[in-house]
Design a protein around this motif. Sequence first.
Motif, short mmCIF file in Angstrom:
data_model
loop_
_atom_site.label_atom_id
_atom_site.label_comp_id
_atom_site.label_asym_id
_atom_site.label_seq_id
_atom_site.Cartn_x
_atom_site.Cartn_y
_atom_site.Cartn_z
N PHE A 1 0.81 -1.21 0.00
CA PHE A 1 0.00 0.00 0.00
C PHE A 1 0.85 1.27 0.00
O PHE A 1 0.37 2.34 -0.39
N THR A 2 2.08 1.16 0.46
CA THR A 2 2.89 2.37 0.46
C THR A 2 3.31 2.79 -0.94
O THR A 2 3.73 3.92 -1.16
N HIS A 3 3.19 1.88 -1.90
CA HIS A 3 3.60 2.23 -3.25
C HIS A 3 2.59 3.07 -3.98
O HIS A 3 2.85 3.57 -5.07
N ILE A 4 1.42 3.21 -3.39
CA ILE A 4 0.37 3.95 -4.09
C ILE A 4 0.13 5.28 -3.40
O ILE A 4 0.07 5.36 -2.20
N LYS A 5 -0.02 6.30 -4.22
CA LYS A 5 -0.36 7.58 -3.63
C LYS A 5 -1.51 8.17 -4.41
O LYS A 5 -1.53 8.11 -5.63
N ARG A 6 -2.44 8.74 -3.67
CA ARG A 6 -3.60 9.33 -4.33
C ARG A 6 -3.24 10.71 -4.84
O ARG A 6 -2.65 11.51 -4.12
N LEU A 7 -3.59 10.99 -6.10
CA LEU A 7 -3.29 12.29 -6.67
C LEU A 7 -4.42 13.25 -6.37
O LEU A 7 -5.58 12.97 -6.60
N GLN A 8 -4.04 14.41 -5.86
CA GLN A 8 -5.07 15.43 -5.65
C GLN A 8 -5.46 16.04 -6.98
O GLN A 8 -4.79 15.85 -7.99
#
Lengths: 525, 124
Positions: free
Chosen positions: A370-377
Motif C-alpha cells: 500500500f505504500t507504493h500507491i499515492k492518491r493524486l489530488q
Amino acid sequence: MSAAMDTESTYSGYSHYSGHSKKAHRQGRDRHKSPRSKDGSRSEKSVTIQTPPAEPLLGNDASRAEEGQDDNWGETTTAITGTSEHSISQEDIARISKDLEDSVGLDCKRYLGLTVAAVLGLLVFLTPIAFILLPQILWRDDLEPCGTVCEGLFISVAFKLLILLTGTWALFFRQPKADLPRVFVFRALLLVLIFLFVFSYWLFYGVRILDLKDTNYQGIVQYAVSLVDALLFIHYLAIVLLELRQLQPMFTIKVVRSTDGESRYYSLGHLSIQRAALVVLENYYRDFTVYNPALLTASKSRAAKHMAGLKVYNVDGPGNNASGQSRAMIAAAARRRDSSHNELYYEEADHERRVKKRRARLVVAVEEAFTHIKRLQAEEQQKAPGEMMDPREAAQAIFPSMARVLQKYLRTTRQQQYHSMESILQHLSFCITNNMTPKAFLERYLNPGPTLQYDRDRWFSKQWTLVSEEAVTSGLQDGVVFVLKCLDFSLVVNVKKVPFIKLSEEFIDPKSHKFVLRLQSETSV
Amino acid sequence: PLITILSCFISFQQRIEIHKLRQGDNLILGFSIGGGIDQDPTQNPFSEDKTDKGIYVTRVTEGGPAEVAGLQIGDKIMQVNGWDMTMVTHDQARKRLTKRNEEVVRLLVTRQSLQKAVQQSMMS
C-alpha cells in the motif's frame, strides 16, 4: 369476461401496478391514457359518469376533481389488487398443492392467486363508488335532490378512499420475499372478514335499495360512507394484527448451527413458527459466519480413529449378539489408553502458530504494497510526473507483491475456496478508491465473515426445509423446538419465553449516604 | 462423621492465668489485642471466620508475663475474669484487661490449632 381481462393484466407484471398507482397519486388530475384496453374501458366508464350529475351545486371544479379522482380510481383499482392478498394467495395455492415441484406450475398458481386477490380488491374498492353511482344511473329522476350535505359526503368518501388506497399500498404492496409453506392465518382471516363484510353490505344494498328504488339519496350516500369507514377500520385491524402485534418482544430464541455449534440469540414477538423461521433465516445470512466444510474434516478424522482398530471375535461359538458386541466395543474403546487428546492439543497449538506467522507476513506485505500507491489530488492531476492509473490498474499493479502471501494465508485458514483472484482484485481496487488502510483491506480475509459477504454459489445453503413437530402456523410457545434443514447442515432453534420481570422501587434519600472509617487498631496491654 | 460434627460443638478452650508485671506505674500483661465489634473483622489475620468480631491476641512480647503463662499469638480471648469478651468494643476489651486493682487476670482462650488438632485426631 372482466375476470379474464383481469387475469391478463395481472399476468403482465406486479410491479407495473405499484408504478401505476404511484403515478396516479403524483399526477392527480393529469392523466394520460395508457394504451391498454382495460384502462380505456375504465376511463370510458368514468367519462359516461361525468355527464351532468344530479347535484351540480359545487360546480366545475368539483366535477373535475371527481373526474381526476375517478380516473385515479379507475387506474389504481387495478393496482389495489395486491393488498395483502399477494402473499396470502400464494399460501392459499401452496396449501392446495403442497408438493408442487414444477416451477412453471407454481408460477401459474401464484398468478392465479394474484388474480383472485386482484378481483377481490377491485370489488372492495369499487363498492362504495358503485353504491353512490348506481342510483344515479338507474333512477336519477326519482331521486330527491341532496345539496351540500351530499357533496360534503362525496368529498369525504373520496378522501377516505384515497387514504385507504395509500395505506394499503404502504402496508401491503411488497414484493413477497419468501415462499412459506402454509397460509398466514391472520391474513386469511382478514380476507374472509373483508369478503363477508362487503358481501353483507351488497346484500343489504341489493335488497333494500335496489329493489325498492329508495329515493333518499342522502341516506344511500351515507350508507356508502359507512362502508368506507368500516373498511378503514378493517385496515386498522389489519395493521394491528399483522404488524404491531409482533413488535413487542416476548420470546428469546437460540439458534445453533449443527455442524460447528455456532449460536446466536434473537428476540421475537408473537409470531407463527413459519414466520419465526423466516426471521431466523434472514438473520442467519447476516450474523452467522459462512459455512466452511473444510474446517470440519479434522474432527471427522478423529472420530473415525476412535472406533478403528477394534474387532470383536466370537470365541464361544456361533450366536450373534449384536448389542452385546457393540457394547463390548464401546467399553474397550473407552478403556483404551489413547493419546488422541494429546494429538489434538499439539495439532491445535501448531496450527495456531502457523496461522499467526502467516498472518504477520501477510500484514507486512500488504502494508508495504500500500505504500507504493499515492492518491493524486485534483491539482496534481494536471502535472503528474508518471502515468496516472485508475483504481483497477493501481490494484493490478500492487497485487503481485502480496498475491503469494495472501494465497498461502488463505490456504492455511482453509478459506481459499471463497476468494478468487478476481474478487481479491475487485476488493483491492474498492479499498484503494475509498482510501482504506491495509488493515481495512485485510479485514475481509483475516476473519471469516457472514454468508452474505461471499459469492452466491459458495453459500451451501439456499434451499431450506422447516422441520417441526407442531403445526407451522401455530404461534411460538415456550419450549418449542424446530429445525431448519438445508442440504449440508441444519439450524436448531429453541424458543424460550422472556421471564416475567417483577420490578419494585426503592427510594434512597441522598442524605442517607454516610460512612465511617473501619479501623483495625492494636492495643498493647 | 458424627464425631466430627460433635467436635464442632465441643469448645476446646484453655484457661490461662497471667500475673501482671509492674513496670513503673503500670501493670502490663505483655501482649497486644486486636478486634472488637467496632472494628473491621475482615482484616483480622488470625480468625478463621472473617465475620468474627472477637478479641484476638495479635502479638506476645518475649519473656513477658503472657508468654510465660502460655498465651500464644492468634488466640481468641473469650472471657477475662469472668467477663465476656466476644461482644465488646476494642476499648472495652482494653479496659477490662488493664484494671488497676487487679494483679491477676484469668483468661479463657480458644485456639484454632487446638480445635483443628482435635478434629484431625478424631477423624484418624
